[in-house]
Design a protein around this motif. Structure first.
Motif, PDB file in Angstrom:
ATOM      1  N   VAL A  20      30.797  13.199  77.583  1.00 40.54           N
ATOM      2  CA  VAL A  20      30.839  12.625  76.233  1.00 40.54           C
ATOM      3  C   VAL A  20      31.628  13.534  75.295  1.00 40.54           C
ATOM      4  O   VAL A  20      32.510  13.085  74.565  1.00 40.54           O
ATOM      5  N   LEU A  21      31.323  14.820  75.329  1.00 39.23           N
ATOM      6  CA  LEU A  21      32.031  15.750  74.454  1.00 39.23           C
ATOM      7  C   LEU A  21      33.515  15.826  74.781  1.00 39.23           C
ATOM      8  O   LEU A  21      34.356  15.861  73.886  1.00 39.23           O
ATOM      9  N   TRP A  22      33.843  15.841  76.077  1.00 41.47           N
ATOM     10  CA  TRP A  22      35.262  15.904  76.448  1.00 41.47           C
ATOM     11  C   TRP A  22      35.988  14.646  75.965  1.00 41.47           C
ATOM     12  O   TRP A  22      37.101  14.722  75.446  1.00 41.47           O
ATOM     13  N   ALA A  23      35.344  13.502  76.094  1.00 42.35           N
ATOM     14  CA  ALA A  23      35.947  12.256  75.599  1.00 42.35           C
ATOM     15  C   ALA A  23      36.145  12.330  74.086  1.00 42.35           C
ATOM     16  O   ALA A  23      37.184  11.908  73.570  1.00 42.35           O
ATOM     17  N   LYS A  32      21.142  14.403  69.880  1.00 39.10           N
ATOM     18  CA  LYS A  32      20.852  15.819  70.115  1.00 39.10           C
ATOM     19  C   LYS A  32      22.082  16.680  69.823  1.00 39.10           C
ATOM     20  O   LYS A  32      21.972  17.749  69.219  1.00 39.10           O
ATOM     21  N   LEU A  33      23.243  16.208  70.259  1.00 36.39           N
ATOM     22  CA  LEU A  33      24.478  16.958  70.018  1.00 36.39           C
ATOM     23  C   LEU A  33      24.806  17.031  68.529  1.00 36.39           C
ATOM     24  O   LEU A  33      25.330  18.040  68.046  1.00 36.39           O
ATOM     25  N   ALA A  66      24.190  21.846  79.201  1.00 38.70           N
ATOM     26  CA  ALA A  66      23.816  21.876  80.612  1.00 38.70           C
ATOM     27  C   ALA A  66      23.458  20.489  81.135  1.00 38.70           C
ATOM     28  O   ALA A  66      22.468  20.306  81.839  1.00 38.70           O
ATOM     29  N   ASP A  67      24.268  19.511  80.799  1.00 36.53           N
ATOM     30  CA  ASP A  67      24.045  18.130  81.230  1.00 36.53           C
ATOM     31  C   ASP A  67      25.405  17.480  81.463  1.00 36.53           C
ATOM     32  O   ASP A  67      26.237  17.454  80.554  1.00 36.53           O
TER      33      ASP A  67
END
Length: 123
Positions: A34-37, A65-66, A27-28
């Motif tokens: 970042v994740l999509w990249a 955190k991820l 939810a950020d």
């Protein structure tokens, strides 16, 4: 009522807790970028910061955190750490979320899911 539904199952409390935690972490907007990249391939903090339009220190904190949540993994090479998405589940989560967002944004009917979000039509 649910007793009459064949094969009705509820997730366990642990599954519900972990899913909610995953959604909380996603939810950020910076984390989604970042994740999509990272789904495009392995990357460094500096490169991810540029792509996400955020400070490297902020991206580093997001990645920590991820990583703890099992959504990304790191590979150390000397003094550098290169990050990647942990698995294909991450792609599925983001693809579905972006697909849903695109349909809401463009007021499209619900169709079967796709691996990538639709790109807005050129006007």
């Amino acid at each position: 009522m649910h007793e009459s539904v064949p094969d009705f199952e509820m997730p366990t409390e642990e599954q519900v807790h972990l899913a909610a935690e995953t959604f909380r972490l996603l939810a950020d907007p910076t984390r989604i970028k970042v994740l999509w990249a990272l789904l495009q391939g392995e990357s460094s903090v500096a490169c991810l910061a540029e792509l996400a339009g955020a400070a490297p220190t902020a991206v580093s904190q997001h990645l920590a955190k991820l990583r703890l949540a099992g959504l990304v993994k790191g590979r150390r090479e000397g003094t550098f750490v290169y990050y990647s998405a942990a698995n294909d589940h991450v792609r599925g989560l983001l693809a579905q979320a972006l697909f849903h967002a695109d349909h809401i944004d463009r007021d499209l009917p619900a169709l079967h899911s796709a691996g990538k979000p639709h790109r807005p039509a050129a006007h």
